[in-house]
Enzyme design. Structure first.
Site, PDB file in Angstrom:
ATOM      1  N   SER A 112       0.792  -1.260   0.081  1.00 57.93           N
ATOM      2  CA  SER A 112       0.075  -0.008  -0.008  1.00 57.93           C
ATOM      3  C   SER A 112       0.998   1.260  -0.013  1.00 57.93           C
ATOM      4  O   SER A 112       1.639   1.624  -0.923  1.00 57.93           O
ATOM      5  CB  SER A 112      -0.948  -0.187   1.409  1.00 57.93           C
ATOM      6  OG  SER A 112      -1.890   0.958   1.080  1.00 57.93           O
ATOM      7  N   ASP A 276      -2.187   6.705  -3.324  1.00 56.51           N
ATOM      8  CA  ASP A 276      -1.118   6.120  -2.683  1.00 56.51           C
ATOM      9  C   ASP A 276      -0.603   5.106  -3.459  1.00 56.51           C
ATOM     10  O   ASP A 276      -0.823   4.847  -4.668  1.00 56.51           O
ATOM     11  CB  ASP A 276      -1.487   5.492  -1.079  1.00 56.51           C
ATOM     12  CG  ASP A 276      -2.220   4.070  -1.317  1.00 56.51           C
ATOM     13  OD1 ASP A 276      -3.017   4.240  -2.385  1.00 56.51           O
ATOM     14  OD2 ASP A 276      -2.180   3.388  -0.502  1.00 56.51           O
ATOM     15  N   LYS A 375     -11.353   0.780  -0.620  1.00 56.93           N
ATOM     16  CA  LYS A 375     -11.427   2.077  -0.793  1.00 56.93           C
ATOM     17  C   LYS A 375     -10.827   2.450  -2.254  1.00 56.93           C
ATOM     18  O   LYS A 375     -10.233   1.742  -2.823  1.00 56.93           O
ATOM     19  CB  LYS A 375     -10.693   2.677   0.377  1.00 56.93           C
ATOM     20  CG  LYS A 375      -9.213   2.571   0.426  1.00 56.93           C
ATOM     21  CD  LYS A 375      -8.661   2.876   1.752  1.00 56.93           C
ATOM     22  CE  LYS A 375      -7.337   2.384   2.047  1.00 56.93           C
ATOM     23  NZ  LYS A 375      -7.027   1.824   3.329  1.00 56.93           N
TER      24      LYS A 375
HETATM   25  C1  G1P Z   1      -3.739   1.791   8.284  1.00 60.26           C
HETATM   26  C2  G1P Z   1      -4.839   2.687   8.405  1.00 60.26           C
HETATM   27  C3  G1P Z   1      -6.226   2.196   8.207  1.00 60.26           C
HETATM   28  C4  G1P Z   1      -6.109   1.443   6.871  1.00 60.26           C
HETATM   29  C5  G1P Z   1      -4.935   0.464   6.682  1.00 60.26           C
HETATM   30  C6  G1P Z   1      -4.513   0.186   5.324  1.00 60.26           C
HETATM   31  O1  G1P Z   1      -3.820   0.842   9.252  1.00 60.26           O
HETATM   32  O2  G1P Z   1      -4.987   3.345   9.820  1.00 60.26           O
HETATM   33  O3  G1P Z   1      -7.134   3.111   8.290  1.00 60.26           O
HETATM   34  O4  G1P Z   1      -7.123   0.613   6.563  1.00 60.26           O
HETATM   35  O5  G1P Z   1      -3.699   1.253   6.916  1.00 60.26           O
HETATM   36  O6  G1P Z   1      -4.690   1.224   4.440  1.00 60.26           O
HETATM   37  P1  G1P Z   1      -2.992   0.885  10.558  1.00 60.26           P
HETATM   38  O7  G1P Z   1      -1.569   0.935  10.383  1.00 60.26           O
HETATM   39  O8  G1P Z   1      -3.666   1.917  11.358  1.00 60.26           O
HETATM   40  O9  G1P Z   1      -3.410  -0.547  11.322  1.00 60.26           O
HETATM   41 ZN    ZN Z   2      -3.377   1.552  -0.145  1.00 53.89          ZN
END
Ligand code: G1P
Ligand code: ZN
Length: 539
Positions: A112, A276, A375
């Site tokens: 990601s 991203d 998303k």
């Molecule tokens: C983070 C974001 C969360 C999102 C995820 C994947 O996760 O806070 O909202 O769904 O990345 O994109 P976290 O590192 O907080 O567990």
């Molecule tokens: Zn992503």
């Protein structure tokens, strides 16, 4: 050609908030990807009637891992793989391919928004037939299997040519290489008013889209420049690179600095946006103006009627618990269902599948709708462009109108990175134990009305998930604490702050939240326990 190879388990192949995330060097260890994939195949069981999608954001090691996955799928008797050309597909486009073609699931190779390259991160997201990532009940089973893995199967052949569109065969498995962009573009054209947006650009509207050298470049060039008529060059960093050109492809005020600097300069175009690494996150900016993702979700929800695909009405809306309550006020005013889920897009999937919600979003720059089960970064950008085209208003005007109508949730997130996991776990455990004693106490003038862990009971599958600790104050302000589940080393403590204001609409969020930040730091004893005087990343 099918070989069975002996292997020994790695103990660390547990999926987090969104799939398996590891340092590239960890993922490159012998049999690491093989163990993980074989464990998934073993968990699924019967494969000879299954078709999966494979693709990724093009990051370092994807090319090698994809070949492994293809050869292993063939050896394990998978019926068919649908693969993005050259191994590319964005997360939202992948979800669409799965849903539209009724596939049995898919594998998107991406960490990601985490940096890529030999010293960056690698990841694998596993989705099922919903087009969304598998629930924790499944990731738990896979993790158990990774701990007991003894052998894996692989088709021992030369690498597959992924550049050629069309069908091929491998060890009895069918392979179809598809254009990763066109199906996604068709879907966007069905949702939004492309004609109106085209006219907006024809009248001289200017935009900058920063693809951050990641997967959305080709999608963005096709949609914004070629189809909608944004000036050539409006999309920057448009060529996906294995190390994202050294960028940290996370579209926020810190990592999308080039875009943010431009948007806050006197040369700012009318509209700015970034996505991203794998194209599911978005950041929205106007001229010298930043829209928080929490506000963006509320604004999109309140303007659903301006979008062709939603104009006849929407089901409810959902947000992660850590996201600001702004969208809750819209849901109430519009009398639609409203849900709060744990952090992670997978928790929205049941709500979408059961038609409880149409829109959903997270404070972490994620916004989306039931058109897919992930998303969708470009979707959010098009939604904003469609609102601008329909109203003739700027990003700032649209947001101000919203605050005037509903009040404003000042909101910020503070990340404390690189913590020792033992220290972080203990901080959270001790804080949780201390919560019951906080009720009724006043800190910096804020009186605690409620303090408890966030517990979600899924109305569809009955599962229960605990995620984060929430402290609510009598004036509606909130502090949420959680540990990140997407890191590849150490621990990150996230502290989310919110304060609701009806009259003071144009204050500096950092000033407005200063007192609550102090309270949040003190209650959790962040400085004494971590040695950190302040957060590493503020968004
Ligand atoms: C983070 C974001 C969360 C999102 C995820 C994947 O996760 O806070 O909202 O769904 O990345 O994109 P976290 O590192 O907080 O567990
Ligand atoms: Zn992503």
């Amino acid at each position: 050609m099918i070989k069975t190879i002996s292997t020994t388990p790695y103990g660390d192949q547990k999926m987090g908030t969104a799939g398996l995330r590891k340092k590239s060097q960890t993922a490159m260890q012998p049999n690491y990807v093989e163990n993980f994939m074989q464990s998934i195949f073993n968990t699924i069981g019967k494969l000879d009637d299954k078709t999966f999608l494979v693709g990724g954001d093009g990051r370092f090691y994807n090319d090698i891992a994809i070949q492994k996955i293809i050869k292993m799928a063939a050896a394990n008797g998978v019926k068919k793989l649908v693969i993005g050309q050259n191994g590319f597909i964005s997360t939202p486009a992948g979800s669409n391919v799965i849903l539209k073609n009724k596939l049995d699931g898919g594998f998107v190779l991406s960490a990601s928004h985490n940096p890529g390259g030999p010293n960056g991160d690698f990841g694998i997201k596993y989705s099922n037939q919903t087009g969304g990532q598998v629930p924790s009940s499944v990731t738990d089973k896979i993790f158990e299997n990774t701990k007991n893995i003894k052998e894996y199967k692989i088709c021992d052949t030369a690498d597959i040519d992924l550049s050629k569109l069309g069908k091929q065969q491998l060890c009895g498995m069918e392979i179809e290489i598809i254009d990763p962009v066109s199906g996604y573009v068709d879907m966007m054209r069905e949702i939004f008013d492309f004609e109106a947006i085209k006219q907006l650009f024809a009248k001289g509207f200017t935009m900058r889209f920063d693809a951050m050298n990641a997967v959305t470049g080709p999608y963005a060039v096709r949609i914004f420049e070629e189809l909608l008529g944004a000036a050539p060059g409006s999309v920057v960093n448009a060529v996906p690179l294995p190390d994202f050109g050294g960028l940290h492809p996370d579209p926020n005020l810190v990592y999308a600095k080039e875009l943010v600097d431009l948007m806050f300069s006197d040369n700012a175009p009318d509209f700015g946006a970034a996505n991203d690494g794998d194209g599911d996150r978005n950041m929205i900016l106007g001229k010298k103006f930043f829209v928080t993702p929490s506000d963006s979700l509320a604004i999109l929800t309140d303007n659903f009627h301006l979008i062709p695909a939603y104009k006849n009405g929407i089901y409810g809306v959902a947000k992660s618990a850590a996201t600001s309550t702004a969208v809750g006020r819209v849901a109430q005013a519009r009398n639609i269902g409203y849900y709060e889920v744990p952090t992670g897009w997978k928790y929205f999937v049941n709500l979408m599948d059961s038609k409880r919600i149409t829109f959903c979003g997270e404070e972490s720059f994620g916004t989306g709708s039931a058109h897919i089960r992930e998303k969708d970064g470009i979707w959010a950008v098009l939604f904003w462009l469609n609102i601008i085209a329909a109203t003739g208003k700027s990003v700032e005007e649209i947001t101000l109108d919203h605050w005037q109508k509903y009040g404003r949730s000042y909101y910020m997130r503070f990340d404390f990175d690189g913590l020792d996991t033992t220290v972080a776990d203990k901080l959270m455990a001790d804080l949780e134990a201390a919560l019951p004693k906080l009720s009724g106490k006043t800190f910096n003038g804020y009186t605690v009305s409620d303090a408890a862990p966030f517990i979600y009971n899924d109305p569809v599958d009955g599962s229960s998930t605990k995620n984060g600790l929430v402290i609510k104050f009598s004036d509606g302000s909130r502090i949420v604490y959680r540990l990140s589940g997407t890191g590849s080393s150490g621990a990150t403590l996230r502290v989310y702050l919110e304060k609701y204001e009806v009259e003071k609409l144009r204050e500096d969020p950092q000033q407005t939240l200063k007192q609550i930040l102090e309270v949040a730091m003190n209650i959790a004893e962040i400085t004494p326990r971590t040695g950190k005087l302040q957060a590493d990343v503020i968004t």
